[in-house]
Write an enzyme that holds these catalytic residues in place. Structure first.
Site, short mmCIF file in Angstrom:
data_model
loop_
_atom_site.label_atom_id
_atom_site.label_comp_id
_atom_site.label_asym_id
_atom_site.label_seq_id
_atom_site.Cartn_x
_atom_site.Cartn_y
_atom_site.Cartn_z
N HIS A 64 -18.81 15.07 -2.06
CA HIS A 64 -18.69 15.16 -0.60
C HIS A 64 -17.42 14.47 -0.09
O HIS A 64 -16.71 14.99 0.76
CB HIS A 64 -19.94 14.60 0.08
N LYS A 119 -33.17 14.29 -0.03
CA LYS A 119 -34.34 13.55 0.42
C LYS A 119 -33.96 12.57 1.51
O LYS A 119 -32.81 12.15 1.60
CB LYS A 119 -35.01 12.82 -0.75
#
Lengths: 292, 191
Positions: B36, B103
């Site tokens: 990322h 999550k």
């Protein structure tokens, strides 16, 4: 053949693949208590299936096999240097076998050399005792739950937390609120009231070596543990933060003296994938019994 | 249980709502902290990685090399997603991502990007590394392995019946925001 190496390797394998019985019992109870047909119940069912699969396949319960923390109770005169060397060897071997993920990264260069051995990894804590027994406990603590640990300095004005047990309660419950979703709940809190910043966190992690269903011998701390457990489970955070009845499986609180100027409350969070095991080693350094 | 079968279209993702349980079939690409940051800083996607109408999985799997040279995923649960909050919205927009598996949920910027670009956040069960590894039928390829190391590499995985829950949809709905609001109120009554 190196008996100690084999013993440590087996300790790592089992810690990574098998949930201790005390934690498994608590998870099963939570599954039964959860409202049927909810996503919280679905989450518990997947968790339960995962526990069985990991054990049967002898594979990591969670892919984040975590910080590798050994706690050793040893007799006076025990060779700690040689033991630590064997721990490092066992960790390298366990990583090669896939019991542990390649999980240790050079903080400056970002390089992961794939061995899990480096500065601070693994960590071996020795505690000498007068007895002749040698016990080795291992905790594998994943990054998700480690990241939601928190250390509060009292008074904490925003939370109206003063330097007393009620203030401790307020900051601990704040930690539960902040951890929601992130730490793979339902989790267990290990807490230290007092100490300096380092001792506080160290003592908070030591609480995870206690059995989940034990009771604190200090009545005041026992009452606080039970109160926080009950209150946290009334917040509706639930497994994985999906909403639900079980937010925490347990709360364990230890205490250390503090300086007059300092009042730290250190909170460590352990995820449901609570990996800790321990062994007692015989005089030939083979495993004579399991501790959990 | 809704089946999400590749190709993952905007229409398919727009039809999902918070609370839907889904089973994912198709290719997903793992990508976590290093990937990322790399994409955010202008790094190029390696040839072969196509995130358009694709799914990013926040996961650092345990992967072993088998005797015949194939890769095998032996543990593969999600990692905490919120660390990618500074980057995720931009990556959804720039690369046409339709789904993010992770999550713990994500924040307002990702939620806004899901609404603007037709993407959803799919919550997998943290810690369920074995159940989820069983859903990985094949490792098709790996990218940036040398650069980032195994947990941080981009693994191209074929998954089948991969279970997840929609916790952030493309209509502004977020289970995480809702549970936070309720739990904050419940706590305020108890301290």
């Amino acid at each position: 053949m190196n008996v100690l190496l084999d013993s440590l390797l087996e300790l790592i394998r089992r810690t990574s693949a098998e949930i201790p019985d005390d934690v498994h019992r608590a998870i099963l109870t939570s599954l039964e208590n959860e409202k049927k047909g909810t996503i919280a119940e679905s989450a518990f069912k997947i968790i339960e299936r995962n526990i069985g699969l990991a054990k049967n396949k002898s594979q990591p319960i969670c892919q984040d096999t975590g910080s590798i923390l050994f706690y050793v109770d040893c007799p006076v005169g025990f060779d700690q240097i040689a033991f630590t060397e064997t721990c490092r060897e066992a960790v390298t071997l366990a990583t090669r076998k896939g019991y542990l993920r390649q999980n240790s990264v050079d903080s400056i260069t970002g390089v992961n050399d794939g061995t899990n051995v480096g500065p601070g990894s693994p960590t071996v804590h020795f505690h000498q005792h007068r007895a002749s027994t040698l016990q080795v406990r291992l905790m594998l603590k994943g990054g998700g739950c480690e990241n939601v640990g928190a250390q509060y300095s009292l008074p904490a004005e925003k939370l109206k937390a003063n330097r007393d047990l009620d203030g401790c309660r307020k900051v601990i419950l704040d930690a539960v609120l902040q951890a929601q979703g992130k730490g793979c709940g339902p989790g267990v809190l290990g807490i230290c009231i007092g100490g300096d910043r380092a001792v506080g966190y160290e003592f908070s992690k030591l609480q995870f070596l206690r059995l989940l269903d034990d009771r604190n011998p200090d009545e005041r701390l026992d009452a606080l543990e039970q109160d926080i457990l009950t209150t946290a489970n009334e917040l509706g955070i639930g497994p994985m933060g999906f909403g639900g009845k079980t937010t925490l499986l347990g709360v364990k609180i230890g205490v250390a003296n503090r300086l007059p100027a300092s009042f730290f409350v250190s909170v460590s969070y352990m995820c449901w994938a609570f990996r800790r095991q321990g062994v007692e080693l015989d005089s030939a350094l083979g495993i004579s019994r399991w501790l959990y | 249980m809704k089946i999400l079968q590749a190709p993952f279209t905007e229409e398919m993702m727009r039809s999902l709502r918070v609370g839907d349980e889904v089973a994912i079939n198709g290719v997903v690409y793992t990508g976590r902290d290093a990937v990322h940051k790399y994409l955010h800083e202008g790094g190029e996607l390696p040839p072969g990685v196509n995130l358009r109408d694709g799914i990013i999985y926040h996961c650092g799997p345990v992967v072993m090399k088998e005797a015949n040279g194939d890769w095998k995923v032996t543990a593969a649960g999600p990692t905490t997603s919120i660390r990618e909050e500074p980057y995720q919205g931009q990556i959804i927009r720039d690369f046409g991502v339709r789904g993010v598996i992770g999550k713990g949920g994500m924040g307002d910027r990702t939620l806004a990007a899901c609404a603007a670009h037709g993407c959803v956040y799919l919550h997998a069960i943290g810690g369920a590394a074995q159940v989820l590894a069983e859903c990985v039928k094949r490792v098709r390829n790996v990218y940036l392995l040398e650069k980032f190391g195994s947990p941080e590499a981009i693994w191209e995985l074929e998954v089948e019946n991969f279970p997840a829950v929609v916790t952030m949809d493309s209509h502004g709905g977020s289970l995480h925001a809702e549970v936070l609001r309720h739990s904050q109120a419940a706590l305020a009554e108890r301290v």
